[in-house]
Design a protein around this motif. Structure first.
Motif, mmCIF file in Angstrom:
data_model
loop_
_atom_site.group_PDB
_atom_site.id
_atom_site.type_symbol
_atom_site.label_atom_id
_atom_site.label_comp_id
_atom_site.label_asym_id
_atom_site.label_seq_id
_atom_site.Cartn_x
_atom_site.Cartn_y
_atom_site.Cartn_z
ATOM 1 N N VAL A 77 -4.639 4.242 95.564
ATOM 2 C CA VAL A 77 -4.173 4.182 94.381
ATOM 3 C C VAL A 77 -2.536 4.208 94.629
ATOM 4 O O VAL A 77 -1.876 4.520 95.563
ATOM 5 C CB VAL A 77 -4.048 5.574 93.694
ATOM 6 C CG1 VAL A 77 -3.285 5.537 92.589
ATOM 7 C CG2 VAL A 77 -5.639 5.752 93.526
ATOM 8 N N VAL A 78 -1.901 3.023 93.868
ATOM 9 C CA VAL A 78 -0.497 2.660 93.800
ATOM 10 C C VAL A 78 0.063 3.027 92.511
ATOM 11 O O VAL A 78 -0.439 2.137 91.526
ATOM 12 C CB VAL A 78 -0.283 1.352 94.503
ATOM 13 C CG1 VAL A 78 0.895 0.689 94.390
ATOM 14 C CG2 VAL A 78 -1.220 1.117 95.805
ATOM 15 N N ASP A 79 1.214 3.538 92.348
ATOM 16 C CA ASP A 79 1.680 4.019 91.114
ATOM 17 C C ASP A 79 2.281 2.720 90.385
ATOM 18 O O ASP A 79 2.313 2.256 89.156
ATOM 19 C CB ASP A 79 2.705 5.012 91.187
ATOM 20 C CG ASP A 79 2.191 6.325 91.468
ATOM 21 O OD1 ASP A 79 1.250 6.609 90.948
ATOM 22 O OD2 ASP A 79 2.958 7.148 91.852
ATOM 23 N N ALA A 80 2.799 1.693 91.221
ATOM 24 C CA ALA A 80 3.351 0.304 90.850
ATOM 25 C C ALA A 80 2.343 -0.547 90.049
ATOM 26 O O ALA A 80 2.937 -1.192 89.225
ATOM 27 C CB ALA A 80 3.884 -0.134 91.995
ATOM 28 N N LEU A 81 1.226 -0.183 89.991
ATOM 29 C CA LEU A 81 -0.021 -0.917 89.373
ATOM 30 C C LEU A 81 -0.231 -0.241 88.154
ATOM 31 O O LEU A 81 -1.026 -0.822 87.396
ATOM 32 C CB LEU A 81 -1.011 -1.267 90.290
ATOM 33 C CG LEU A 81 -0.859 -1.759 91.660
ATOM 34 C CD1 LEU A 81 -2.185 -1.961 92.497
ATOM 35 C CD2 LEU A 81 -0.359 -3.280 91.292
ATOM 36 N N ASN A 82 0.309 0.708 87.844
ATOM 37 C CA ASN A 82 0.091 1.510 86.618
ATOM 38 C C ASN A 82 0.080 0.705 85.187
ATOM 39 O O ASN A 82 1.099 -0.154 85.289
ATOM 40 C CB ASN A 82 0.874 2.925 86.472
ATOM 41 C CG ASN A 82 0.097 3.896 85.594
ATOM 42 O OD1 ASN A 82 -0.820 3.700 84.955
ATOM 43 N ND2 ASN A 82 0.644 5.097 85.770
ATOM 44 N N GLU B 102 -0.703 -12.425 106.531
ATOM 45 C CA GLU B 102 -1.978 -13.413 106.639
ATOM 46 C C GLU B 102 -3.142 -12.567 106.463
ATOM 47 O O GLU B 102 -4.278 -12.810 107.052
ATOM 48 C CB GLU B 102 -1.980 -13.478 108.043
ATOM 49 C CG GLU B 102 -0.706 -14.415 108.689
ATOM 50 C CD GLU B 102 -0.647 -15.868 107.991
ATOM 51 O OE1 GLU B 102 -1.655 -16.430 107.672
ATOM 52 O OE2 GLU B 102 0.735 -16.260 107.828
ATOM 53 N N GLN B 103 -3.387 -11.770 105.383
ATOM 54 C CA GLN B 103 -4.479 -11.084 104.981
ATOM 55 C C GLN B 103 -4.755 -11.464 103.533
ATOM 56 O O GLN B 103 -3.733 -11.845 102.855
ATOM 57 C CB GLN B 103 -4.475 -9.812 105.123
ATOM 58 C CG GLN B 103 -4.455 -9.259 106.534
ATOM 59 C CD GLN B 103 -4.404 -7.638 106.983
ATOM 60 O OE1 GLN B 103 -3.674 -7.002 106.429
ATOM 61 N NE2 GLN B 103 -5.161 -7.397 107.859
ATOM 62 N N GLY B 104 -5.929 -10.883 103.048
ATOM 63 C CA GLY B 104 -6.133 -10.759 101.370
ATOM 64 C C GLY B 104 -6.108 -9.452 100.899
ATOM 65 O O GLY B 104 -6.701 -8.711 101.743
ATOM 66 N N ILE B 105 -5.702 -9.296 99.897
ATOM 67 C CA ILE B 105 -5.577 -7.907 99.107
ATOM 68 C C ILE B 105 -6.204 -8.163 97.715
ATOM 69 O O ILE B 105 -5.730 -9.111 97.050
ATOM 70 C CB ILE B 105 -4.425 -7.348 99.231
ATOM 71 C CG1 ILE B 105 -3.255 -7.991 98.631
ATOM 72 C CG2 ILE B 105 -4.097 -6.816 100.798
ATOM 73 C CD1 ILE B 105 -1.675 -7.432 98.565
ATOM 74 N N ALA B 106 -6.688 -7.058 97.202
ATOM 75 C CA ALA B 106 -7.106 -7.098 95.742
ATOM 76 C C ALA B 106 -6.167 -5.994 95.138
ATOM 77 O O ALA B 106 -6.109 -4.786 95.582
ATOM 78 C CB ALA B 106 -8.670 -6.794 95.484
ATOM 79 N N LEU B 107 -5.715 -6.241 93.923
ATOM 80 C CA LEU B 107 -4.868 -5.258 93.195
ATOM 81 C C LEU B 107 -5.552 -5.292 91.640
ATOM 82 O O LEU B 107 -5.510 -6.217 90.905
ATOM 83 C CB LEU B 107 -3.456 -5.789 93.057
ATOM 84 C CG LEU B 107 -2.488 -6.265 94.410
ATOM 85 C CD1 LEU B 107 -1.418 -6.562 94.176
ATOM 86 C CD2 LEU B 107 -2.813 -5.177 95.183
ATOM 87 N N VAL B 108 -5.849 -4.107 91.357
ATOM 88 C CA VAL B 108 -6.716 -3.718 90.076
ATOM 89 C C VAL B 108 -5.625 -3.035 89.157
ATOM 90 O O VAL B 108 -5.065 -1.907 89.537
ATOM 91 C CB VAL B 108 -7.853 -2.971 90.189
ATOM 92 C CG1 VAL B 108 -8.792 -2.898 88.724
ATOM 93 C CG2 VAL B 108 -8.820 -3.679 91.191
ATOM 94 N N SER B 109 -5.244 -3.725 88.277
ATOM 95 C CA SER B 109 -4.417 -3.125 87.171
ATOM 96 C C SER B 109 -4.483 -3.638 85.679
ATOM 97 O O SER B 109 -5.853 -3.624 85.455
ATOM 98 C CB SER B 109 -3.008 -3.865 87.643
ATOM 99 O OG SER B 109 -1.812 -3.348 86.912
ATOM 100 N N HIS B 110 -3.648 -3.850 84.997
ATOM 101 C CA HIS B 110 -3.901 -3.976 83.365
ATOM 102 C C HIS B 110 -3.402 -5.088 82.948
ATOM 103 O O HIS B 110 -2.422 -5.698 83.636
ATOM 104 C CB HIS B 110 -2.980 -2.756 82.786
ATOM 105 C CG HIS B 110 -3.607 -1.472 83.455
ATOM 106 N ND1 HIS B 110 -4.686 -0.620 82.967
ATOM 107 C CD2 HIS B 110 -2.991 -0.700 84.429
ATOM 108 C CE1 HIS B 110 -4.741 0.429 83.632
ATOM 109 N NE2 HIS B 110 -4.012 0.408 84.465
ATOM 110 N N ALA B 111 -3.749 -5.682 81.978
ATOM 111 C CA ALA B 111 -3.409 -6.910 81.097
ATOM 112 C C ALA B 111 -1.797 -7.211 81.185
ATOM 113 O O ALA B 111 -1.422 -8.406 81.572
ATOM 114 C CB ALA B 111 -3.911 -7.193 79.708
ATOM 115 N N ASP B 112 -1.097 -6.529 80.464
ATOM 116 C CA ASP B 112 0.318 -6.794 80.448
ATOM 117 C C ASP B 112 1.227 -6.610 81.817
ATOM 118 O O ASP B 112 1.981 -7.279 82.236
ATOM 119 C CB ASP B 112 1.046 -5.871 79.293
ATOM 120 C CG ASP B 112 0.962 -6.193 77.995
ATOM 121 O OD1 ASP B 112 0.205 -7.295 77.672
ATOM 122 O OD2 ASP B 112 1.325 -5.527 77.087
#
Length: 199
Positions: free
Chosen positions: A77-82, A141-151
């Motif tokens: 969980v990352v607050d920056a993605l809130n 040199e990696q891939g990451i997925a960040l799940v967030s919100h539309a805006d």
């Protein structure tokens, strides 16, 4: 060094397009949303992902869980993605806001309008872009997925595309969609936007 970033909007919930949920707690995925989250995990199974990060809100974490479980890793969980903090509008029905002049300004001039007791789009953009760049630095040199919100995703894409914040109203980020970026010391490139799941 280059990092591939998959920006994933959370899957559908039962209040979608009716209630302005913002950071309201307890908004979980509906039946359709759970199916979308499972399909997202299948769609991204062929991608090399070192980590899965999510906004702290339930709907984002529930979307991220099948993706992480598929790789036998934990969702971080990352607050920056809130979600953007929409302040006093949280929990209001869209129909109730239709005649509010402040709401109209928000939807015509995002760059200069603050939700009542909330954060501006510029503040949200600064938050999410800073978060993305910190996570990329941790995953060269990696891939990451960040799940967030539309805006929030729109604000990040606008930044990397060099678009003004008012332009975010001109493109769509649908539930359970994927937008792909690559970032490195050389800069950033948007590879795709709002890729939906196959019907």
């Amino acid at each position: 060094m280059t990092t591939t970033v998959f920006l994933v909007r959370h899957a559908a919930h039962d209040r979608l397009n009716r209630i302005l949920c913002g950071r309201m707690p307890g908004v979980s995925l509906g039946t359709d949303g759970r199916a979308q989250a499972a399909a997202l995990a299948e769609r991204l199974a062929r991608e090399s992902l070192a980590a899965v990060y999510a906004s702290p809100l339930e709907r984002a974490c529930e979307t991220a869980e099948p993706l992480a479980r598929h790789r036998e890793i934990d969702v971080q969980v990352v607050d920056a993605l809130n979600e953007i903090d929409i302040g006093a509008w949280t929990g209001r029905a869209f129909d109730d806001l239709r005649d509010d002049p402040h709401w109209t300004r928000w939807n015509t001039a995002r760059s200069v309008t603050r939700p009542p007791v909330g954060e501006t789009m510029l503040e949200a953009q600064t938050r999410v872009v800073g978060g993305i760049e910190r996570l990329c630095a941790a995953h060269p040199e990696q891939g990451i997925a960040l799940v967030s919100h539309a805006d929030v995703i729109k604000a990040a894409l606008a930044y990397y595309l060099g678009l003004p914040l008012d332009a975010i109203l001109r493109f769509e980020i649908s539930p359970a969609s994927i937008s792909k970026l690559v970032l490195g010391d050389w800069g950033a490139k948007v590879i795709s936007m709002n890729e939906g799941l196959a019907p």
